[in-house]
Motif scaffolding. Structure first.
Motif, PDB file in Angstrom:
ATOM      1  N   LYS A 100       0.830  -1.214   0.000  1.00  0.00           N
ATOM      2  CA  LYS A 100       0.000   0.000   0.000  1.00  0.00           C
ATOM      3  C   LYS A 100       0.860   1.258   0.000  1.00  0.00           C
ATOM      4  N   ASP A 101       2.160   1.120  -0.262  1.00  0.00           N
ATOM      5  CA  ASP A 101       3.089   2.235  -0.101  1.00  0.00           C
ATOM      6  C   ASP A 101       2.957   3.282  -1.205  1.00  0.00           C
ATOM      7  N   SER A 150      -2.155   1.307  -2.967  1.00  0.00           N
ATOM      8  CA  SER A 150      -2.737   2.600  -2.637  1.00  0.00           C
ATOM      9  C   SER A 150      -3.543   3.100  -3.828  1.00  0.00           C
ATOM     10  N   SER A 151      -4.496   3.955  -3.559  1.00  0.00           N
ATOM     11  CA  SER A 151      -5.345   4.473  -4.628  1.00  0.00           C
ATOM     12  C   SER A 151      -4.530   5.225  -5.672  1.00  0.00           C
ATOM     13  N   PHE A 209      -6.396   0.591  -1.423  1.00  0.00           N
ATOM     14  CA  PHE A 209      -6.148   1.097  -0.072  1.00  0.00           C
ATOM     15  C   PHE A 209      -6.158   2.613  -0.127  1.00  0.00           C
ATOM     16  N   ASP A 210      -7.129   3.239   0.524  1.00  0.00           N
ATOM     17  CA  ASP A 210      -7.234   4.697   0.563  1.00  0.00           C
ATOM     18  C   ASP A 210      -6.491   5.201   1.802  1.00  0.00           C
ATOM     19  N   GLN A 211      -5.285   5.688   1.581  1.00  0.00           N
ATOM     20  CA  GLN A 211      -4.410   6.084   2.689  1.00  0.00           C
ATOM     21  C   GLN A 211      -5.054   7.155   3.582  1.00  0.00           C
TER      22      GLN A 211
END
Length: 352
Positions: free
Chosen positions: A36-37, A66-67, A85-87
């Motif tokens: 998700k980085d 990540s988005s 994954f919406d940080q």
């Protein structure tokens, strides 16, 4: 500090709750890869995907991204399922955070892989919550510490699949990305291929940012050499673009696109640029991946870890040869006054 302690307690309670969730059953075994980085790290990771696919050929592979990296991940047909994954929401919305972790726990993965050297607490929490019988991460798979990031990824996947894997800096085929937004931007701003330079003044953290006055000096230099200066960056960096336009001697030759580009549009803009100039950011990785010459301001914190980028016949870094913080993972940032660049950044001049 207190907020982080509370967040860790809550995350651990969610992970504990996940131990009692009934998992889905599937006809095929399933693998979870958690990446998700940020954009730059994700780009460096991309070349390893083919090796995971080859090795787990009879498994369904789910990739958490990540988005901001979604469009790049979508180019890889070897992945069966992409989980966004919406940080921002994960950091600020408890209900989203809880639902995201619980939804992963339901999916019933046989193997969970967290191939991130600089692991975060949340990655460890999610590995626990996924309840996979087998977990592979940099705690279970040990590799030499003195490797750059690309070689770390290669060493990790080599141990997972049991054979030597060659991992080169990725190239991105821009023809696979949507051109609609790029064409609109090019038309509105009269951008001609190879007639402009992309300048990125932001860097995610102020201590990693070269002084704006020096960025403006570089923008004016490019313009005086016959190039249009195209300023790019994220939505939270709009003030940087506005300030460059305000202070430049050649306002009419600056195109401010800070906060105005999608990832596909930015990728096309880079691919058609004469060169990239800016700080060490994800956009730098993207520029190297599309094959344009790049010049980056490099601080000491991650010196030698993420560079080299792509073709070293084209790409260069500018750094302070007298820096005292080389490879310290930005520990020096703890002693830097708020709003100031690190000394290793600040000491770089426009004549270096």
């Amino acid at each position: 500090m207190l907020r982080q302690i509370v967040k860790n307690i809550v995350d651990n309670l969610i992970a504990l709750e996940c131990q009692f969730i009934k998992q889905e059953t599937h006809t095929k075994k399933r693998v979870l890869i958690f990446r998700k980085d940020v954009l730059g790290d994700f780009i460096i990771f991309l070349p390893t995907l083919k090796y995971y696919r080859e090795y787990y050929k009879d498994y369904e592979i789910s990739l958490v991204v990540s988005s901001m990296s979604l469009e790049l991940a979508s180019l890889f047909s070897c992945i069966d399922d992409i989980i966004i994954f919406d940080q921002k929401r994960f950091r600020t919305n408890f209900l989203y955070r809880r639902a995201f972790i619980k939804n992963l726990a339901k999916k019933g993965f046989n193997i969970a892989i967290y191939p991130v050297y600089s692991s975060e607490k949340i990655g460890d929490i999610i590995m626990r919550a996924a309840r996979a019988p087998k977990v592979l991460d940099f705690k279970t798979i040990l590799i030499p510490e003195d490797l750059n990031e690309l070689d770390k990824n290669a060493a990790f996947v080599s141990k997972v699949v049991g054979r030597s894997c060659t991992v080169l800096f990725p190239t991105i085929d821009v023809s696979l990305l949507d051109r609609k937004d790029f064409e609109k931007i090019s038309l509105e701003n009269r951008l001609e291929p190879k007639k402009y330079a992309v300048i990125v003044p932001g860097a995610g953290a102020i201590y990693k940012m070269w002084q704006l006055s020096k960025m403006i000096e570089i923008a004016d230099y490019f313009i005086e050499k016959g190039l249009v200066a195209v300023i790019c960056g994220g939505t939270d960096e709009k003030s940087l673009g506005e300030e460059i336009v305000k202070q430049s001697k050649h306002k009419g030759e600056i195109v401010n696109l800070v906060g105005k580009t999608t990832l596909p549009a930015l990728t096309h803009i880079l691919a058609n640029a004469k060169l990239y100039f800016g700080n060490d950011t994800g956009t730098l990785h993207l520029a190297a991946a599309v094959g344009i010459p790049s010049i980056a301001i490099m601080g000491g914190g991650h010196f030698g870890r993420f560079f080299p980028y792509g073709n070293l016949n084209m790409n260069r870094v500018v750094f302070d040869p007298n820096m005292k913080c080389r490879g310290d993972e930005w520990k020096c940032a703890e002693n830097i006054p708020k709003g100031e660049p690190a000394p290793c950044i600040k000491n770089i001049t426009t004549t270096d």
